[in-house]
Design a protein around this motif. Structure first.
Motif, PDB file in Angstrom:
ATOM      1  N   LEU A   1       0.684  -1.085  -0.084  1.00  0.00           N
ATOM      2  CA  LEU A   1      -0.155  -0.210  -0.290  1.00  0.00           C
ATOM      3  C   LEU A   1       0.895   1.312   0.111  1.00  0.00           C
ATOM      4  CD1 LEU A   1      -2.793  -0.932   2.428  1.00  0.00           C
ATOM      5  CD2 LEU A   1      -3.066  -1.268   0.380  1.00  0.00           C
ATOM      6  N   LYS A   2       2.331   0.980   0.109  1.00  0.00           N
ATOM      7  CA  LYS A   2       3.206   1.871   0.212  1.00  0.00           C
ATOM      8  C   LYS A   2       2.247   3.244   1.481  1.00  0.00           C
ATOM      9  CE  LYS A   2       5.024   1.829  -4.219  1.00  0.00           C
ATOM     10  NZ  LYS A   2       3.669   0.852  -5.376  1.00  0.00           N
ATOM     11  N   LYS A   3       2.183   2.703   2.595  1.00  0.00           N
ATOM     12  CA  LYS A   3       2.202   3.804   3.874  1.00  0.00           C
ATOM     13  C   LYS A   3       2.445   2.497   5.289  1.00  0.00           C
ATOM     14  CE  LYS A   3      -1.656   5.667   1.399  1.00  0.00           C
ATOM     15  NZ  LYS A   3      -2.018   7.028   2.085  1.00  0.00           N
ATOM     16  N   PRO A   4       2.604   4.533   5.755  1.00  0.00           N
ATOM     17  CA  PRO A   4       3.733   4.046   6.650  1.00  0.00           C
ATOM     18  C   PRO A   4       2.507   3.375   8.039  1.00  0.00           C
ATOM     19  CG  PRO A   4       3.196   6.296   7.060  1.00  0.00           C
ATOM     20  CD  PRO A   4       2.527   6.024   5.191  1.00  0.00           C
ATOM     21  N   TYR A   5       2.715   2.843   9.032  1.00  0.00           N
ATOM     22  CA  TYR A   5       1.720   1.698   9.364  1.00  0.00           C
ATOM     23  C   TYR A   5       1.189   2.873  10.354  1.00  0.00           C
ATOM     24  CZ  TYR A   5      -0.042  -1.207  13.568  1.00  0.00           C
ATOM     25  OH  TYR A   5      -0.360  -1.892  15.115  1.00  0.00           O
ATOM     26  N   GLU A   6       1.031   3.911  10.900  1.00  0.00           N
ATOM     27  CA  GLU A   6       0.327   4.690  11.330  1.00  0.00           C
ATOM     28  C   GLU A   6      -0.862   5.345  10.551  1.00  0.00           C
ATOM     29  OE1 GLU A   6       3.191   5.457  11.360  1.00  0.00           O
ATOM     30  OE2 GLU A   6       3.555   5.279  13.085  1.00  0.00           O
ATOM     31  N   ASP A   7      -1.238   5.014   9.307  1.00  0.00           N
ATOM     32  CA  ASP A   7      -1.819   5.539   8.212  1.00  0.00           C
ATOM     33  C   ASP A   7      -2.862   4.078   8.131  1.00  0.00           C
ATOM     34  OD1 ASP A   7      -0.959   7.629   8.267  1.00  0.00           O
ATOM     35  OD2 ASP A   7      -0.542   7.257   5.982  1.00  0.00           O
ATOM     36  N   VAL A   8      -2.451   2.995   8.149  1.00  0.00           N
ATOM     37  CA  VAL A   8      -2.488   1.594   7.494  1.00  0.00           C
ATOM     38  C   VAL A   8      -3.845   1.154   9.257  1.00  0.00           C
ATOM     39  CG1 VAL A   8      -3.102  -0.434   6.493  1.00  0.00           C
ATOM     40  CG2 VAL A   8      -1.735   1.655   5.675  1.00  0.00           C
TER      41      VAL A   8
END
Length: 66
Positions: free
Chosen positions: A55-62
């Motif tokens: 998803l190319k996202k950091p942990y906090e965003d997902v």
């Protein structure tokens, strides 16, 4: 479904990634993926790492709680 799982589902759908595609990406059956995304079973750390890369996202965003 908890907040983190709702964030994962929302982000996956936003990026137009199917549950089947995500399941294949982390090497599990689609039904197992649904069980994890629904909050019935936990994701392993290795699965979380692959999902975040996909998803190319950091942990906090997902997975982070609001």
């Amino acid at each position: 479904m908890n907040t983190a799982n709702m964030k994962l589902r929302r982000e996956r759908k936003y990026q137009n990634v199917s549950a089947l595609e995500m399941a294949k990406c982390i090497g599990i059956a689609e039904s197992s993926y649904w069980s994890k995304e629904s909050g019935n079973r936990p994701f392993r750390q290795s699965e979380i790492t692959v999902i975040l890369k996909k998803l190319k996202k950091p942990y906090e965003d997902v997975f982070g709680e609001d």
